[in-house]
Enzyme design. Structure first.
Site, short mmCIF file in Angstrom:
data_model
loop_
_atom_site.label_atom_id
_atom_site.label_comp_id
_atom_site.label_asym_id
_atom_site.label_seq_id
_atom_site.Cartn_x
_atom_site.Cartn_y
_atom_site.Cartn_z
N ILE A 88 0.83 -1.21 0.00
CA ILE A 88 0.00 0.00 0.00
C ILE A 88 0.87 1.27 0.00
O ILE A 88 0.57 2.23 -0.71
CB ILE A 88 -0.95 -0.02 1.23
CG1 ILE A 88 -2.00 -1.13 1.04
CG2 ILE A 88 -1.60 1.33 1.45
CD1 ILE A 88 -2.89 -1.37 2.25
N ASP A 105 11.62 3.14 4.35
CA ASP A 105 11.27 1.76 4.68
C ASP A 105 12.43 1.19 5.46
O ASP A 105 13.57 1.65 5.33
CB ASP A 105 11.03 0.93 3.41
CG ASP A 105 10.15 -0.30 3.65
OD1 ASP A 105 8.98 -0.28 3.21
OD2 ASP A 105 10.61 -1.27 4.31
N ASP A 123 13.73 2.47 10.09
CA ASP A 123 12.93 1.52 10.88
C ASP A 123 12.16 2.36 11.90
O ASP A 123 12.77 3.03 12.75
CB ASP A 123 13.86 0.53 11.58
CG ASP A 123 13.09 -0.55 12.34
OD1 ASP A 123 11.95 -0.27 12.79
OD2 ASP A 123 13.64 -1.65 12.49
N VAL A 124 10.85 2.33 11.83
CA VAL A 124 10.06 3.22 12.70
C VAL A 124 10.13 2.82 14.17
O VAL A 124 9.57 3.51 15.02
CB VAL A 124 8.58 3.32 12.24
CG1 VAL A 124 8.49 3.89 10.82
CG2 VAL A 124 7.86 1.98 12.35
N ASN A 140 2.43 4.77 7.20
CA ASN A 140 1.92 3.57 6.55
C ASN A 140 2.57 2.30 7.06
O ASN A 140 1.94 1.24 7.04
CB ASN A 140 2.12 3.71 5.03
CG ASN A 140 1.94 2.38 4.34
OD1 ASN A 140 0.82 1.94 4.10
ND2 ASN A 140 3.04 1.70 4.03
N SER A 166 -6.97 0.81 9.79
CA SER A 166 -7.57 -0.36 9.15
C SER A 166 -8.99 -0.50 9.66
O SER A 166 -9.31 -0.03 10.76
CB SER A 166 -6.77 -1.62 9.51
OG SER A 166 -7.50 -2.79 9.17
N TYR A 216 -3.26 -6.81 16.25
CA TYR A 216 -3.42 -5.91 15.09
C TYR A 216 -4.63 -5.00 15.27
O TYR A 216 -4.55 -3.79 15.08
CB TYR A 216 -3.55 -6.75 13.82
CG TYR A 216 -3.57 -5.96 12.53
CD1 TYR A 216 -2.39 -5.45 11.98
CD2 TYR A 216 -4.76 -5.73 11.86
CE1 TYR A 216 -2.41 -4.74 10.79
CE2 TYR A 216 -4.79 -5.00 10.67
CZ TYR A 216 -3.61 -4.51 10.14
OH TYR A 216 -3.64 -3.80 8.97
N LYS A 237 -4.64 -0.90 15.61
CA LYS A 237 -5.28 -0.01 14.64
C LYS A 237 -6.35 0.86 15.31
O LYS A 237 -6.55 2.01 14.93
CB LYS A 237 -5.85 -0.81 13.47
CG LYS A 237 -4.76 -1.51 12.63
CD LYS A 237 -3.76 -0.51 12.05
CE LYS A 237 -2.79 -1.15 11.08
NZ LYS A 237 -1.82 -0.18 10.51
N1 LIG Z 1 -3.27 -5.16 3.10
C1 LIG Z 1 -4.39 -4.87 3.73
O1 LIG Z 1 -5.44 -5.49 3.48
C2 LIG Z 1 -4.44 -3.77 4.72
C3 LIG Z 1 -5.68 -3.39 5.18
C4 LIG Z 1 -5.77 -2.35 6.11
C5 LIG Z 1 -4.63 -1.71 6.51
N2 LIG Z 1 -3.41 -2.08 6.04
C6 LIG Z 1 -2.25 -1.35 6.53
O2 LIG Z 1 -1.56 -0.78 5.44
C7 LIG Z 1 -0.18 -0.61 5.78
C8 LIG Z 1 0.68 -1.22 4.69
O3 LIG Z 1 0.39 -2.62 4.63
P1 LIG Z 1 0.67 -3.52 3.36
O4 LIG Z 1 -0.50 -4.40 3.18
O5 LIG Z 1 1.14 -2.70 2.23
O6 LIG Z 1 1.85 -4.43 3.94
P2 LIG Z 1 3.21 -4.93 3.31
O7 LIG Z 1 3.68 -5.97 4.25
O8 LIG Z 1 3.01 -5.28 1.87
O9 LIG Z 1 4.16 -3.65 3.36
C9 LIG Z 1 4.55 -3.10 4.59
C10 LIG Z 1 5.85 -2.31 4.39
O10 LIG Z 1 6.22 -1.79 5.66
C11 LIG Z 1 7.59 -2.03 5.87
N3 LIG Z 1 7.87 -2.13 7.29
C12 LIG Z 1 7.55 -3.14 8.14
N4 LIG Z 1 8.02 -2.89 9.37
C13 LIG Z 1 8.63 -1.69 9.30
C14 LIG Z 1 9.34 -0.91 10.26
N5 LIG Z 1 9.52 -1.32 11.53
N6 LIG Z 1 9.83 0.29 9.86
C15 LIG Z 1 9.69 0.69 8.58
N7 LIG Z 1 9.07 -0.03 7.63
C16 LIG Z 1 8.55 -1.22 8.00
C17 LIG Z 1 7.87 -3.31 5.14
O11 LIG Z 1 9.27 -3.42 4.83
C18 LIG Z 1 7.00 -3.19 3.90
O12 LIG Z 1 7.67 -2.53 2.84
C19 LIG Z 1 0.00 -1.25 7.15
O13 LIG Z 1 -0.07 -0.25 8.14
C20 LIG Z 1 -1.20 -2.16 7.24
O14 LIG Z 1 -1.54 -2.44 8.56
C21 LIG Z 1 -3.30 -3.11 5.16
#
Ligand SMILES: NC(=O)c1ccc[n+]([C@@H]2O[C@H](COP(=O)([O-])OP(=O)(O)OC[C@H]3O[C@@H](n4cnc5c(N)ncnc54)[C@H](O)[C@@H]3O)[C@@H](O)[C@H]2O)c1
Ligand SMILES: NC(=O)c1ccc[n+]([C@@H]2O[C@H](COP(=O)([O-])OP(=O)(O)OC[C@H]3O[C@@H](n4cnc5c(N)ncnc54)[C@H](O)[C@@H]3O)[C@@H](O)[C@H]2O)c1
Lengths: 260, 259
Positions: free
Chosen positions: B20, B39, B62-63, B89, B145, B158, B162
């Site tokens: 995302i 990232d 890294d956050v 994100n 989320s 989770y 959220k």
């Molecule tokens: N995929 C879904 O259905 C969905 C739905 C609702 C919310 N979200 C939220 O959207 C956001 C992105 O999720 P996604 O589905 O793209 O996941 P993803 O796993 O595809 O991508 C997450 C990214 O965050 C990075 N990341 C992880 N830990 C980190 C850290 N400590 N510091 C910096 N970067 C870090 C990862 O390297 C990765 O590039 C998240 O907050 C997730 O909770 C996702």
């Protein structure tokens, strides 16, 4: 550059002035063909002429099933379908719930809840017949919290939000999306006449707050504008919001987020 | 009407090397913004920024580390010349029953999904406030989320995280209103990303349904990455100049319906 609602047919209730007119104006600027309706026939005619282009007006009272059915049927007959409907017509009265007569209660709920029901149900039927569309209900943050002096208004808005969600779920498989916008206070004719009554009832003077406008500045930063509601209503009606349905979208400068 | 509603904006998106976050970065750039991609996967962040082309910027971050967050935001304002839109994100998931969840993994999730949002928001405020003081719209958009709106079995940590992000956004919105910074949350349902692919088998096993059928019944279809990015672009633009303290769902109706 192409508008965000290019080629769409939109109908709006209560569009002679205020928020409804602002939404209609923005929709037209985004390329939609807009049909403005209102209980005030002369005013809505003038409003449509003010927008110009393909904008047109139809007089309709949303509390009349016959008139709402005729409105939707006429839009479909004239334009070959319906893509967007905005249930915007609304009224407010200011008086305590305790001691209110049923007739007074219904003055507001007949427009703000029954009127939304009639608009959504007739519009959704027409949309399903032409492959889907987007319903937008102009509700209010008062739907989400006890709202002294405007019980009929707030209860009707809560009902309108819930109805919007239910229609969204019922109509999902027909390609109809439905969402509610919940604005905070906008400085329109709906609000202007009641500021003093609110200020007195809330006891603002005793709190050292000079007037209702100052109170609004504290609670939501400033008044929102009709154009800001129109921007959100444009987003929700557009294909950009294709996965948004059965939702409630607050637009209130933070009013609802704070307990204080 | 211009499609470039983000012309001239200076944005930072965390966790934007994949999923995302990457879609958001692309959408903001397409809307005219200059974007800093961060990232914990530093190489990924830099590669994505290079993909976006001239004027964009990639940085490892890294956050979980306040030092890294502070450094990444300083590097962003250096590279872009300021900051007026910050998208929190980065996030992770755990998909297992609460009783099987280890304390340490719960804490790690909260450290990223909640405390990470706090760290970044706190560190970004001075630059955002400076942008607002110079008359620009300044905003934080937090990716929460629908899991923060309703309970979802197997997602205890989770969901809690959220929900925390939604409430945190509300408080920030009120506290930062006078500084001219808007703070909102976005609540997507299941989007077909690597995160959801990881969750799918456990959810399918628990419900006794194919995961695709769960998605079809509850939310009609998968949402798309682009649809999430559209909501972020809207909330991050001055079209939403009076929207603060809100959370906008895009979920095909999964949270709006009872059954
Ligand atoms: N995929 C879904 O259905 C969905 C739905 C609702 C919310 N979200 C939220 O959207 C956001 C992105 O999720 P996604 O589905 O793209 O996941 P993803 O796993 O595809 O991508 C997450 C990214 O965050 C990075 N990341 C992880 N830990 C980190 C850290 N400590 N510091 C910096 N970067 C870090 C990862 O390297 C990765 O590039 C998240 O907050 C997730 O909770 C996702
Ligand atoms: N102004 C605010 O602060 C505010 C906040 C939240 C929500 N809203 C909602 O926005 C909507 C528009 O309000 P506004 O502020 O623009 O008010 P407004 O009074 O300026 O406009 C309302 C319009 O609705 C029309 N109308 C009234 N009864 C009708 C009926 N029975 N059938 C058809 N049309 C009818 C009126 O003629 C008028 O043109 C309302 O639903 C209102 O509840 C307003």
């Amino acid at each position: 550059m192409a508008g965000k609602l290019e080629g769409k047919i939109a109908v709006l209730t209560g569009a002679a002035q205020g928020i409804g007119l602002a939404v209609a104006t923005r929709y037209a600027a985004e390329g939609a063909t807009v049909v403005l309706s209102d209980i005030d026939g002369d005013a809505v005619q003038a409003a449509a002429e003010g927008i110009g282009g393909s904008a047109s007006a139809i007089t309709a009272d949303v509390t009349s099933e016959e008139q709402v059915a005729a409105l939707i049927a006429e839009v479909v007959a004239q334009h070959g379908g319906l893509d967007i409907a905005v249930a915007n017509a609304g009224v407010a009265t200011v008086q305590p719930a305790v001691g209110m007569s049923l007739a007074d209660w219904r003055k507001v709920t007949s427009v703000n809840l029954d009127g939304v029901f009639l608009t959504l149900t007739h519009a959704a039927g027409a949309m399903a017949a032409s492959g889907g569309g987007a319903l937008v209900t102009i509700a209010s943050v008062t739907a989400q919290a006890g709202s002294p002096l405007i019980s009929s208004y707030a209860a009707a808005k809560a009902g309108a939000v819930n109805l919007t969600r239910t229609i969204a779920i019922e109509m999902r498989e027909h390609g109809v999306r439905a969402n509610a916008i919940c604005p905070g206070f906008i400085d329109t004719e709906l609000v202007k006449p009641h500021k003093k009554t609110f200020a007195d009832a809330l006891g603002l003077e005793a709190m050292g707050i000079p007037d209702f406008d100052a109170f609004i500045a504290m609670k939501q930063g400033r008044y929102g504008t009709e154009a800001e509601v129109a921007a959100l209503a444009t987003f929700l009606a557009s294909d950009r919001a294709g996965f948004c349905t059965a939702g409630e979208y607050n637009l209130d400068g933070g009013l609802r987020a704070s307990l204080l | 009407m211009s499609d470039l509603e983000l012309e001239g904006r200076l944005a930072h998106v965390t966790g934007a090397a994949s999923g995302i976050g990457w879609a958001i970065a692309q959408r903001l750039a397409a809307g005219g913004a200059r974007v800093a991609i961060s990232d914990m996967d530093e190489a990924g962040a830099k590669a994505r920024a290079a993909e976006l082309g001239e004027g964009h910027f990639g940085v490892g971050c890294d956050v979980r580390s306040m030092d890294q967050v502070t450094a990444a935001i300083a590097a962003t304002t250096d590279a872009l010349g300021g900051l007026d839109l910050f998208v929190n994100n980065a996030g992770v998931e755990i998909g297992k029953p609460m009783v099987e969840t280890e304390e340490e993994e719960f804490m790690t999730l909260v450290d990223i999904n909640v405390t990470g949002v706090f760290r970044c928001s706190k560190a970004a405020v001075p630059a955002l406030a400076a942008a607002a003081a110079s008359g620009r719209d300044a905003a934080i958009v937090n990716i929460a989320s629908v899991a923060g709106v309703g309970g979802c079995p197997l997602l205890s940590a989770y969901c809690a995280s959220k929900a925390a992000v939604i409430r945190f956004s509300e408080v920030c919105a009120i506290e930062l209103r006078d500084a001219g910074i808007r703070v909102n949350a976005v609540c997507p349902a299941f989007i077909d990303t690597p995160m959801v692919q990881r969750l799918a088998p456990a959810v399918a096993a628990m419900t006794g349904m194919e995961f695709g059928d769960v998605v079809a019944v509850k939310q009609g279809r998968y949402g798309t990455l682009e649809e999430v990015a559209e909501v972020v672009a809207f909330l991050g633009s001055d079209e939403a100049a009076w929207t603060t303290g809100s959370h906008y769902v895009l979920d095909g109706g999964i949270s709006g319906g009872l059954l």
